[in-house]
Design an enzyme around this catalytic site. Structure first.
Site, PDB file in Angstrom:
ATOM      1  CG  ASP A 367      -1.922   1.154   1.176  1.00 16.84           C
ATOM      2  OD1 ASP A 367      -2.999   0.940   0.581  1.00 16.84           O
ATOM      3  OD2 ASP A 367      -1.612   2.245   1.705  1.00 16.84           O
ATOM      4  CG  ASN A 375      -4.838  10.853  -5.716  1.00 13.89           C
ATOM      5  OD1 ASN A 375      -4.104  10.813  -6.706  1.00 13.89           O
ATOM      6  ND2 ASN A 375      -5.499   9.781  -5.277  1.00 13.89           N
ATOM      7  CG  ASP A 384      -4.083   7.775 -12.524  1.00 13.94           C
ATOM      8  OD1 ASP A 384      -4.533   7.224 -11.494  1.00 13.94           O
ATOM      9  OD2 ASP A 384      -4.795   8.311 -13.397  1.00 13.94           O
ATOM     10  CD  GLU A 410      -4.334   3.708  -1.697  1.00 10.65           C
ATOM     11  OE1 GLU A 410      -4.535   4.027  -0.530  1.00 10.65           O
ATOM     12  OE2 GLU A 410      -5.237   3.740  -2.578  1.00 10.65           O
TER      13      GLU A 410
END
Length: 510
Positions: A367, A375, A384, A410
């Site tokens: 993770d 973000n 991304d 993620e």
């Protein structure tokens, strides 16, 4: 030695011609050339004697000598001339003397003619014609009773051979076949050709004439190579009848193309075998023909259809592969999606438990730390990019038989076919590589670093399902994130152990 019927008949006719000649000769119907020759010699001798008698009135002997030489040169048959006066040879030409004259009396080719002067016998002139032959060949050639019959025999043989061959070519051999045999011959479905020893067509049946669209009379007597066989320009083919003739063998199933009278291309399957008599002498060839045009065209159509189906199958296989990749892969990272991942490893774990295989499996859950901040601060495209970067590092650092799955958002999941201790070492190596990665100048995260938290679990006899294995790894991951992030935590024996380089945590439950 094998002789054709035409040659045999020609020899018989030539012998008949010789027999007729000998009978005519015995009956006196033929010309005696030697007798005629001797008559000519006698006349010439008398004429020459008259000329010489006239010259005797001239007292000049030189004139007589010149006349003798002139006579000898003008008459090639003369071998010698002698003038006798008062029983002595006074002048001569050639090899002749009194003794030889005595020996030649009453022999063929010798003539003695009186010479007159003033109406009185002055002497005699002796002529010797071809007293002997110079060679055996010339002697033989002068014997008309042998030369002429031999000439008649060979000239008749050549003439009759040519004549009979010409006649045979224009005969219709099928006319000698009984009507009922001819009808049976014509009812055969396959084409039939009969060749003579020169490969000229003697017989054909109705099926063959229908195959090429001609009448029988149009092909009878023709050489078989005159039929409209089709050859490719760069193709060297030995015709089946030539093959059979050359190798003295039977030819079966030779395929040839022909252009019919109606300009229709056809394909024939041809068989050839020899026709022999009771003495095993070859008298010709029997050719049978099957029209396989429709069959070959069907085969070509079938071949093209199969080829097209194979190409379609290949394209479908490729499309299915592409669709499978689309269905099994995550579009952003090209890693396995959760559905495909579960399908592969659910079956593998069930197989391990059902068969009792000794297989080590370790499960890693990754993770990205503080992903929400990425973000929020840099935008979703930057998020991304971070996800794709992590996926690339994972793909580069696992073994080929292992699989990387984008589990969601993620999070990533990896199943490795190694014991948990080795899995931990691999996870720690990956964690350090992620931690040390710096995004380049062209990146949305230029100069930024990210870290990952990792949880690991191991397949044991108590864990029967993939979901349980992943759940334990996920709990270890949760523990890693709750206790400082950027570390690897192993779930083992129902206890959590922090085995990072900095510390170790022992927990009974999460």
């Amino acid at each position: 030695m094998f002789l054709s019927p035409a040659v045999k008949i020609s020899i018989c006719l030539a012998l008949i011609a010789m027999t007729v000649y000998f009978v005519a000769d015995e009956l006196g119907l033929t010309v005696d050339h030697q007798q005629i020759r001797e008559m000519v010699w006698a006349k010439n001798s008398e004429s020459l004697a008259v000329q010489l008698s006239a010259s005797l009135t001239n007292t000049n002997k030189t004139v007589a000598v010149a006349l003798i030489k002139s006579i000898a040169h003008l008459n090639k048959d003369l071998q010698a001339i002698a003038i006798e006066h008062n029983g002595k040879i006074i002048d001569k030409y050639g090899n002749i003397d009194t003794k030889k004259i005595s020996a030649l009396k009453n022999s063929s080719g010798y003539y003695r003619v009186p010479l007159f002067k003033n109406n009185e016998t002055w002497g005699y002139i002796h002529f010797v014609y071809a007293l002997e032959n110079s060679s055996i060949l010339s002697s033989f050639m002068d014997n008309n009773k042998l030369v002429l019959p031999i000439f008649i025999f060979f000239s008749s043989l050549i003439f009759f051979s040519i004549l009979l061959k010409s006649i045979v070519k224009n005969l219709d051999p099928s006319s000698v076949i009984p009507e009922r045999v001819g009808r049976a011959f014509d009812t055969l479905a396959e084409g039939i050709i009969v060749l003579d020893t020169d490969q000229n067509i003697l017989l054909v049946n109705l099926s063959f004439t229908k195959m090429i669209g001609v009448e029988k009379k149009e092909v009878i007597g023709k050489h078989i190579n005159k039929l409209p066989w089709q050859y490719k320009s760069n193709e060297i083919i030995i015709a089946p009848w030539e093959h059979a003739e050359r190798d003295k063998t039977t030819v079966i199933g030779k395929v040839m193309n022909v252009m019919t009278h109606l300009k229709e291309a056809k394909i024939f399957s041809i068989n050839c075998s020899h026709i022999v008599d009771n003495n095993d002498n070859v008298n010709g060839l029997l050719i049978t023909i099957d029209d396989i045009t429709e069959k070959e065209n069907k085969n070509k159509e079938l071949f093209l259809t199969v080829k097209m189906l194979n190409e379609t199958k290949k394209k479908l296989k490729q499309k299915n592969k592409e669709l499978k990749e689309i269905a099994d892969k995550d579009p952003l990272t090209n890693c396995l999606n959760r559905r495909a991942f579960y399908k592969i490893y659910t079956a593998l774990i069930e197989d391990v438990h059902n068969t009792g295989k000794d297989l080590s499996l370790s499960c890693m859950m990754f993770d990205i730390d503080h992903f929400k901040k990425i973000n929020d601060n840099y935008g979703h495209p930057a998020g991304d990019e971070a996800i794709k970067t992590i996926a690339g590092i994972l793909e580069e650092n696992i073994k080929t038989q292992d699989s990387v799955c984008r589990y969601g958002g993620e999070e990533f999941c990896i199943i490795m076919k190694v014991p948990v201790q080795e899995g931990f070492r691999m996870a720690e190596t990956i964690r350090k590589k992620i931690e040390s990665h710096v995004f380049g100048e062209a990146s949305l995260l230029k100069g930024h670093k990210i870290t990952c938290s990792i949880g690991i679990s191991e397949l044991t006899s108590q864990i029967k399902k993939l979901e349980t294995l992943i759940d334990y790894a996920d709990k270890a991951l949760y523990y890693a994130k709750e206790n400082g992030r950027n570390q690897v935590i192993c779930w083992q024996n129902t206890a959590l152990q922090n085995v990072s380089e900095n510390s170790v945590h022992n927990k009974d439950t999460l």
